[in-house]
Design an enzyme around this catalytic site. Structure first.
Site: not given
Ligand code: OSB
Ligand code: MG
Length: 372
Positions: A136, A162, A164, A189, A214, A239, A263, A291
């Site tokens: 991510s 992925k 953001k 995402d 996402e 999510d 999660k 994550g």
């Molecule tokens: O939306 O998946 C998410 C990190 C913090 C809060 C929300 C998200 C995330 C990530 C990071 O996308 C995923 C990672 O731990 O690498």
């Molecule tokens: Mg997410």
């Protein structure tokens, strides 16, 4: 039988190797809540994934700390359970606070696995001996910086990228990524950065052949995601909206998504995570493990969960070194050049907790004992 004699909470602080930015903000350093369950001479560890701020979810480190201290620890202290999963009903009376509950329950799973000298992943019912990994990648200062990061991660072998997204950092960015890598497995995402007013804009995402988009809409919404899914070619992955197996069932039956991100903290612990997994399998919805910028303790738990058979898509479960200069478990979590994590078939998580290092990183600690 696991008997809970005590529970310790501690906050450790760890700077990230690189800042992480989502549609709701940027984080440079983590404040991580760790929980230790003291059970008959055995310690079980877990990480509470509540963030520094109530932005991803309403929970944050301070609400988790106080909810565990005043409600969840008292609900389990001095009690004995046949298995860790039985601790979840004991905490049912508390509404919400799923990340706080997950920290308690998961520490008991950890203790149970250590006590029985079995691998946690086998205790959870996992079968996969190796799991596929994705990354991510947060919003960067420039698109060039993002492209550089993607290049590094692809070279490391990761199987899914992925990125953001948010208004102003989406179609323009995806254009550039796809121009450079037409064939990689790519997703994005939005962390609920859009509304139904953006329908026309979101339909442009269809031209990028994404594995999924996402959480485009509100964190607590299923209804409008179902409406949106009917108007998009791209699969929606939920999510934030999936906090329980019941949510997963509603999402599946109303076709609010085609993929689910699980999660363990968001859904309240391993027992609920397994239920979400099973509901999705029943509806032929593939899942992957999300994550929360975890340290090695939470990461090791994510790895164990990812061995359940419906975790068929690469998760946001990646190597320690992407986040930390030095992780708090040994060995650190490593990813093969093929973009997988090989499951350690050892008692517990297979990763040793570095208590000496944790002690040095600890900024506060509190212990609660049965009968106090
Ligand atoms: O939306 O998946 C998410 C990190 C913090 C809060 C929300 C998200 C995330 C990530 C990071 O996308 C995923 C990672 O731990 O690498
Ligand atoms: Mg997410």
């Amino acid at each position: 039988m696991i008997k809970i004699d005590g529970i310790s909470l501690r906050e450790i602080q760890m700077p990230l190797v690189h800042f992480f930015e989502t549609s709701f903000g940027r984080v440079y350093s983590r404040r991580i809540l760790l929980l230790t369950a003291h059970c008959d001479g055995i310690d079980g560890w877990a990480e509470c994934v509540a963030g520094e701020d109530p932005y991803y979810s309403s929970e944050w480190i301070e609400t988790a700390w106080l909810t565990i201290k005043h409600y969840l620890a008292p609900a389990v202290l001095g009690r004995s359970f046949q298995a860790a999963a039985e601790s979840a009903p004991a905490m049912d009376r508390v509404r919400g606070h799923r990340m706080a509950k997950a920290a308690v329950e998961n520490a008991l799973w950890d203790a149970e696995a250590r006590q029985k000298q079995v691998p946690l992943w086998r205790l959870l019912g996992g079968t996969l001996g190796e799991i596929p990994c994705g990354v991510s990648i947060g919003i960067q200062d420039s698109v060039e910086q993002l492209l550089e990061k993607i290049e590094t991660e692809l070279a490391a072998g990761y199987r899914r990228v992925k990125v953001k997204a948010k208004p102003g950092w989406d179609v323009n960015v995806l254009e550039r990524v796809r121009a450079r890598w037409p064939d990689i497995t790519l997703s994005c995402d939005a962390n609920s950065a859009y509304t139904m007013d953006d329908l026309g804009h979101l339909r442009q995402f269809d031209k990028f052949n994404l594995l999924m988009i996402e959480q485009p809409l509100w964190n607590d919404d299923l209804y409008f995601h179902a409406r949106l899914q009917r108007q998009l070619k791209t699969a929606i992955c939920l999510d934030e909206s999936i906090e329980s197996a019941r949510d997963a069932r509603v999402a599946a039956e109303s076709r609010a998504c085609r993929i689910v991100n699980i999660k363990v903290g968001r859904v309240g612990g391993f027992s609920e995570a397994r239920k979400v997994h099973d509901v999705c399998r029943e509806h032929k919805i593939p899942v992957w493990c999300g994550g929360m910028l975890e340290s090695g303790i939470g990461r090791a738990h994510n790895i164990a969960l990812s061995t359940l058979d419906n975790f068929s898509l690469p998760g946001d479960v990646s190597a320690s070194k992407r986040y930390w200069k030095e992780d708090i478990v040994y060995p650190e979590i490593e990813v093969t050049p093929q973009g997988t994590i090989v499951i350690r078939d050892e008692p517990g998580t297979g990763y040793r907790v570095r208590e000496d290092l944790i002690e040095k990183l600890t900024v506060r600690k509190e212990t609660f004992r049965a009968g106090e």
